[in-house]
Design a protein around this motif. Structure first.
Motif, PDB file in Angstrom:
ATOM      1  N   TYR A 250       0.821  -1.202   0.000  1.00 51.85           N
ATOM      2  CA  TYR A 250       0.000   0.000   0.000  1.00 51.85           C
ATOM      3  C   TYR A 250       0.862   1.262   0.000  1.00 51.85           C
ATOM      4  O   TYR A 250       2.030   1.243   0.391  1.00 51.85           O
ATOM      5  N   LYS A 251       0.222   2.348  -0.410  1.00 51.07           N
ATOM      6  CA  LYS A 251       0.800   3.697  -0.247  1.00 51.07           C
ATOM      7  C   LYS A 251      -0.319   4.600   0.223  1.00 51.07           C
ATOM      8  O   LYS A 251      -1.410   4.615  -0.357  1.00 51.07           O
ATOM      9  N   CYS A 252      -0.053   5.359   1.293  1.00 51.81           N
ATOM     10  CA  CYS A 252      -1.071   6.273   1.806  1.00 51.81           C
ATOM     11  C   CYS A 252      -0.413   7.545   2.333  1.00 51.81           C
ATOM     12  O   CYS A 252       0.804   7.680   2.375  1.00 51.81           O
ATOM     13  N   GLY A 253      -1.241   8.450   2.742  1.00 49.88           N
ATOM     14  CA  GLY A 253      -0.806   9.712   3.324  1.00 49.88           C
ATOM     15  C   GLY A 253      -2.028  10.424   3.871  1.00 49.88           C
ATOM     16  O   GLY A 253      -2.538  11.365   3.268  1.00 49.88           O
ATOM     17  N   ASP A 254      -2.494   9.969   5.023  1.00 45.71           N
ATOM     18  CA  ASP A 254      -3.786  10.422   5.537  1.00 45.71           C
ATOM     19  C   ASP A 254      -3.870  11.927   5.764  1.00 45.71           C
ATOM     20  O   ASP A 254      -4.934  12.522   5.608  1.00 45.71           O
ATOM     21  N   LYS A 255      -2.754  12.540   6.167  1.00 45.07           N
ATOM     22  CA  LYS A 255      -2.798  13.963   6.507  1.00 45.07           C
ATOM     23  C   LYS A 255      -1.961  14.829   5.567  1.00 45.07           C
ATOM     24  O   LYS A 255      -1.555  15.932   5.930  1.00 45.07           O
TER      25      LYS A 255
ATOM     26  N   PRO B 245      -4.584  13.561   0.340  1.00 45.64           N
ATOM     27  CA  PRO B 245      -4.625  12.202   0.902  1.00 45.64           C
ATOM     28  C   PRO B 245      -4.930  11.176  -0.185  1.00 45.64           C
ATOM     29  O   PRO B 245      -5.630  11.468  -1.164  1.00 45.64           O
ATOM     30  N   HIS B 246      -4.376   9.980  -0.008  1.00 47.33           N
ATOM     31  CA  HIS B 246      -4.544   8.936  -1.017  1.00 47.33           C
ATOM     32  C   HIS B 246      -4.385   7.572  -0.360  1.00 47.33           C
ATOM     33  O   HIS B 246      -3.767   7.437   0.698  1.00 47.33           O
ATOM     34  N   TYR B 247      -4.944   6.564  -1.028  1.00 45.26           N
ATOM     35  CA  TYR B 247      -4.948   5.199  -0.496  1.00 45.26           C
ATOM     36  C   TYR B 247      -4.840   4.232  -1.678  1.00 45.26           C
ATOM     37  O   TYR B 247      -5.841   3.871  -2.285  1.00 45.26           O
ATOM     38  N   LEU B 248      -3.624   3.843  -1.985  1.00 42.05           N
ATOM     39  CA  LEU B 248      -3.379   2.974  -3.129  1.00 42.05           C
ATOM     40  C   LEU B 248      -2.997   1.572  -2.678  1.00 42.05           C
ATOM     41  O   LEU B 248      -2.413   1.385  -1.606  1.00 42.05           O
ATOM     42  N   SER B 249      -3.293   0.587  -3.521  1.00 42.46           N
ATOM     43  CA  SER B 249      -2.916  -0.792  -3.210  1.00 42.46           C
ATOM     44  C   SER B 249      -2.359  -1.481  -4.444  1.00 42.46           C
ATOM     45  O   SER B 249      -2.571  -1.043  -5.579  1.00 42.46           O
ATOM     46  N   TRP B 250      -1.626  -2.554  -4.198  1.00 44.21           N
ATOM     47  CA  TRP B 250      -1.145  -3.418  -5.283  1.00 44.21           C
ATOM     48  C   TRP B 250      -2.284  -4.313  -5.748  1.00 44.21           C
ATOM     49  O   TRP B 250      -2.659  -4.308  -6.912  1.00 44.21           O
TER      50      TRP B 250
END
Length: 207
Positions: free
Chosen positions: A170-175, A179-184
């Motif tokens: 995963y790659k994220c960055g809540d703050k 913000p983003h929420y990626l997955s393989w």
């Protein structure tokens, strides 16, 4: 061969022709349309996993310390079921190499690894290891983790050669500003949730 230092991992993986795969699935584009370019490659040196992330994004942040809220920073994550004991692990590391490791059978009541366990994971980032507030990102930043089998602290794992394990990246960055929420591997849920082993893919390690 296991490198001495994590900064030596990219050259080793280059020499072994280990290819990157994209962490490029944006499962919730309506709510979180921003999709940075993220890729990872993984290999093993028998008792150690080698993870190398490469990220292109608009901004970076690293304010959390070890066992802090690293997912709120620019964060790369590796969730896996490395043994047949019903335990899955979340290994989350921000762009300055600060990390947490959690373990358990479900999202609730997870056990955090001690600092002693975290210290066994060698980490390197092109952004350095010090904290910093959100700022514009360089064109590319890279992160390496060398994860020994012992870091999976609730399981008994001898090594990874010849094994197939279920996992997701995963790659994220809540703050972050974006913000983003990626997955393989894709996640078929209505809202962001990485604690979903039912959507893990498979990693096959050579002998």
């Amino acid at each position: 061969m296991l490198p001495e230092q994590p900064q030596d991992v990219p050259a080793l993986l280059d020499a072994e022709n280990v290819e990157f795969v994209a962490i490029g699935t944006n499962n919730w584009p309506d709510a979180f349309p921003y999709t940075p370019k993220v890729e990872v490659r993984v290999a093993h040196a028998d008792t150690t996993l080698l993870l190398h992330y490469r990220v292109e994004e608009d901004s970076v942040q690293a304010v959390a310390a070890d066992n802090g809220n690293v997912w709120e920073d620019s964060c790369c994550e590796f969730f896996s079921i490395p043994a047949g004991d019903g335990v899955y692990y979340n290994i989350e590391c921000n762009c300055a190499g600060q990390m947490l490791i959690g373990a358990g059978a479900e999202r609730k009541n997870r056990e955090r690894a001690s600092q002693q366990v975290l210290d066994t994971v060698k980490r390197w980032s092109t952004l350095g290891r010090g904290p910093f507030a959100e700022q514009d990102a360089p064109p590319v930043w890279e992160l390496v983790m060398m994860i020994p089998a012992s870091a999976f602290f609730k399981s008994s794992i001898k090594g990874f050669a010849g094994r197939t394990i279920r996992a997701n990246f995963y790659k994220c960055g809540d703050k972050l500003r974006k913000p983003h929420y990626l997955s393989w591997n894709p996640i078929e849920l209505p809202r962001p949730n990485f604690h979903c082993p039912e959507f893990f893919g498979e990693l096959e390690f050579e002998k």
